[in-house]
Scaffold this motif. Structure first.
Motif, PDB file in Angstrom:
ATOM      1  N   SER A 280       0.855  -1.181   0.000  1.00  8.14           N
ATOM      2  CA  SER A 280       0.000   0.000   0.000  1.00  8.14           C
ATOM      3  C   SER A 280       0.893   1.233   0.000  1.00  8.14           C
ATOM      4  O   SER A 280       1.811   1.349   0.830  1.00  8.14           O
ATOM      5  CB  SER A 280      -0.916   0.008   1.229  1.00  8.14           C
ATOM      6  OG  SER A 280      -1.716   1.167   1.261  1.00  8.14           O
ATOM      7  N   LEU A 281       0.636   2.138  -0.931  1.00  8.57           N
ATOM      8  CA  LEU A 281       1.454   3.327  -1.112  1.00  8.57           C
ATOM      9  C   LEU A 281       0.666   4.588  -0.813  1.00  8.57           C
ATOM     10  O   LEU A 281      -0.517   4.686  -1.148  1.00  8.57           O
ATOM     11  CB  LEU A 281       1.952   3.406  -2.558  1.00  8.57           C
ATOM     12  CG  LEU A 281       2.758   2.224  -3.086  1.00  8.57           C
ATOM     13  CD1 LEU A 281       3.037   2.416  -4.568  1.00  8.57           C
ATOM     14  CD2 LEU A 281       4.060   2.064  -2.315  1.00  8.57           C
ATOM     15  N   LYS A 282       1.339   5.550  -0.229  1.00  5.42           N
ATOM     16  CA  LYS A 282       0.786   6.889  -0.073  1.00  5.42           C
ATOM     17  C   LYS A 282       1.213   7.717  -1.278  1.00  5.42           C
ATOM     18  O   LYS A 282       2.405   7.753  -1.613  1.00  5.42           O
ATOM     19  CB  LYS A 282       1.289   7.518   1.229  1.00  5.42           C
ATOM     20  CG  LYS A 282       0.784   6.824   2.482  1.00  5.42           C
ATOM     21  CD  LYS A 282       1.302   7.477   3.742  1.00  5.42           C
ATOM     22  CE  LYS A 282       2.751   7.138   3.997  1.00  5.42           C
ATOM     23  NZ  LYS A 282       3.238   7.658   5.301  1.00  5.42           N
ATOM     24  N   ILE A 283       0.240   8.365  -1.910  1.00  8.93           N
ATOM     25  CA  ILE A 283       0.525   9.120  -3.128  1.00  8.93           C
ATOM     26  C   ILE A 283      -0.168  10.480  -3.059  1.00  8.93           C
ATOM     27  O   ILE A 283      -1.018  10.722  -2.195  1.00  8.93           O
ATOM     28  CB  ILE A 283       0.121   8.326  -4.393  1.00  8.93           C
ATOM     29  CG1 ILE A 283      -1.331   7.805  -4.313  1.00  8.93           C
ATOM     30  CG2 ILE A 283       1.054   7.145  -4.595  1.00  8.93           C
ATOM     31  CD1 ILE A 283      -2.317   8.683  -4.970  1.00  8.93           C
ATOM     32  N   LYS A 284       0.189  11.358  -3.994  1.00 10.57           N
ATOM     33  CA  LYS A 284      -0.310  12.738  -3.951  1.00 10.57           C
ATOM     34  C   LYS A 284      -1.575  12.929  -4.787  1.00 10.57           C
ATOM     35  O   LYS A 284      -2.515  13.592  -4.349  1.00 10.57           O
ATOM     36  CB  LYS A 284       0.781  13.694  -4.431  1.00 10.57           C
ATOM     37  CG  LYS A 284       0.467  15.170  -4.250  1.00 10.57           C
ATOM     38  CD  LYS A 284       1.658  16.021  -4.658  1.00 10.57           C
ATOM     39  CE  LYS A 284       1.392  17.505  -4.459  1.00 10.57           C
ATOM     40  NZ  LYS A 284       1.306  17.873  -3.040  1.00 10.57           N
ATOM     41  N   HIS A 285      -1.604  12.369  -6.007  1.00 14.73           N
ATOM     42  CA  HIS A 285      -2.737  12.554  -6.919  1.00 14.73           C
ATOM     43  C   HIS A 285      -3.206  11.188  -7.406  1.00 14.73           C
ATOM     44  O   HIS A 285      -2.497  10.523  -8.165  1.00 14.73           O
ATOM     45  CB  HIS A 285      -2.348  13.423  -8.117  1.00 14.73           C
ATOM     46  CG  HIS A 285      -1.952  14.820  -7.757  1.00 14.73           C
ATOM     47  ND1 HIS A 285      -2.815  15.700  -7.140  1.00 14.73           N
ATOM     48  CD2 HIS A 285      -0.780  15.486  -7.923  1.00 14.73           C
ATOM     49  CE1 HIS A 285      -2.193  16.853  -6.953  1.00 14.73           C
ATOM     50  NE2 HIS A 285      -0.959  16.738  -7.401  1.00 14.73           N
TER      51      HIS A 285
END
Length: 288
Positions: free
Chosen positions: A15-20
């Motif tokens: 699971s990744l945290k992303i901006k857009h």
């Protein structure tokens, strides 16, 4: 005697945290070759086989996009394709999209490296047959960094059509920057029970279950004592350790709780943070 994690343990989804979110969905479908499995307002599940998620994209408020090697956290997660022809098709798609990549023939595998729009590192790789992997006199795997035979990958995939990453694609391993390699070894080897498969001086360690070349890489290339990246930065949210049965999971949970680690139950499994604030989801493998 150090504990031993079950040899059938492997890596599940990341699971990744992303901006857009929209930007990342486009990247992971068009460039990487995953498919959209499920979409929510600020979260998307990406899949290879159309049934189970491999990568979760989680958009967070005002996410910081940091330069590479900014602190302890994700170096890369590694997507393992089933065979060399599949990797050749990956090369063709990356060329078609004009994506710059790094590459390395690691003797046990052939690998391509790139980053997503939030500087999350990605490896796309294919293993060589396990019976060709060699060990040195210490019992560690011999892993090199030679150039990849790109022409050979193109040749083996000639006349094949790119339709995205094939069913059978999995997360093969994860690799992290850590603050201290001894602390990382204490947690992942002496507590969780992984085996050391390669060591590169005092700066990098590779570990696995069941004789794989590595399920987890650990390094101090972001600097000894590097702090964890901020919570509001793009990067790893968590990765999944999949145990083969409840007994194997319970053994790991017991070791963690007896060592003072707090586990939380959330939808999807048990969660714990390693010493570098990297999230780990513990789960029993599904029979499906």
């Amino acid at each position: 005697m150090k504990p031993q994690i079950h040899p059938a343990t492997d890596i599940g989804l990341v699971s990744l945290k992303i901006k857009h979110l929209e930007r990342s969905i486009s990247f992971y479908t068009e460039v990487i070759g995953l498919k959209l499995l499920k979409r929510e307002e600020r979260r998307a599940e990406m899949t290879a086989d159309g049934m189970k998620p491999l990568v979760i994209l989680h958009e967070i408020d005002d996410a910081l996009v940091l330069p590479e090697r900014s602190g302890a956290g994700l170096y890369h997660f590694a997507i393992l394709v089933p065979n060399r022809a599949s990797l050749g098709l990956v090369v063709r798609n990356l060329i078609r999209n004009n994506i710059p990549v790094g590459q390395g023939d690691h003797t046990v595998s052939e690998a391509l490296y790139l980053s997503d729009p939030d500087n999350n590192g990605i490896e796309l790789y294919a293993d060589r047959p396990r019976d060709t992997w060699k060990r040195d006199s210490t019992g560690h795997y011999v892993m090199g960094t030679d150039p990849v035979d790109v022409e050979g990958l193109l040749a083996v995939s000639d006349h094949m059509q790119w339709t995205g990453l094939p069913a059978g694609t999995v997360i093969g391993h994860v690799h992290f920057h850590v603050s201290n390699l001894q602390d990382a070894e204490q947690f992942y080897v002496n507590l969780l029970g992984f085996d050391i498969t390669a060591r590169y001086g005092s700066m990098a360690l590779f570990i696995s279950a069941g004789g794989y070349h590595h399920h987890i890489g650990l390094n101090t290339w972001a600097g000894e004592g590097a702090p964890p990246v901020p919570e509001n930065a793009a990067g790893i949210d968590y990765f999944t350790l999949r145990l083969p049965d409840q007994t194997a999971l319970d053994e790991v949970v017991t070791r963690l709780t007896e060592s003072g680690y707090s586990l939380t139950q959330r939808a999807g499994g048990l969660f714990v943070k390693d010493p570098f604030n990297i999230g780990i989801r513990l789960e029993v493998k599904s029979n499906g």
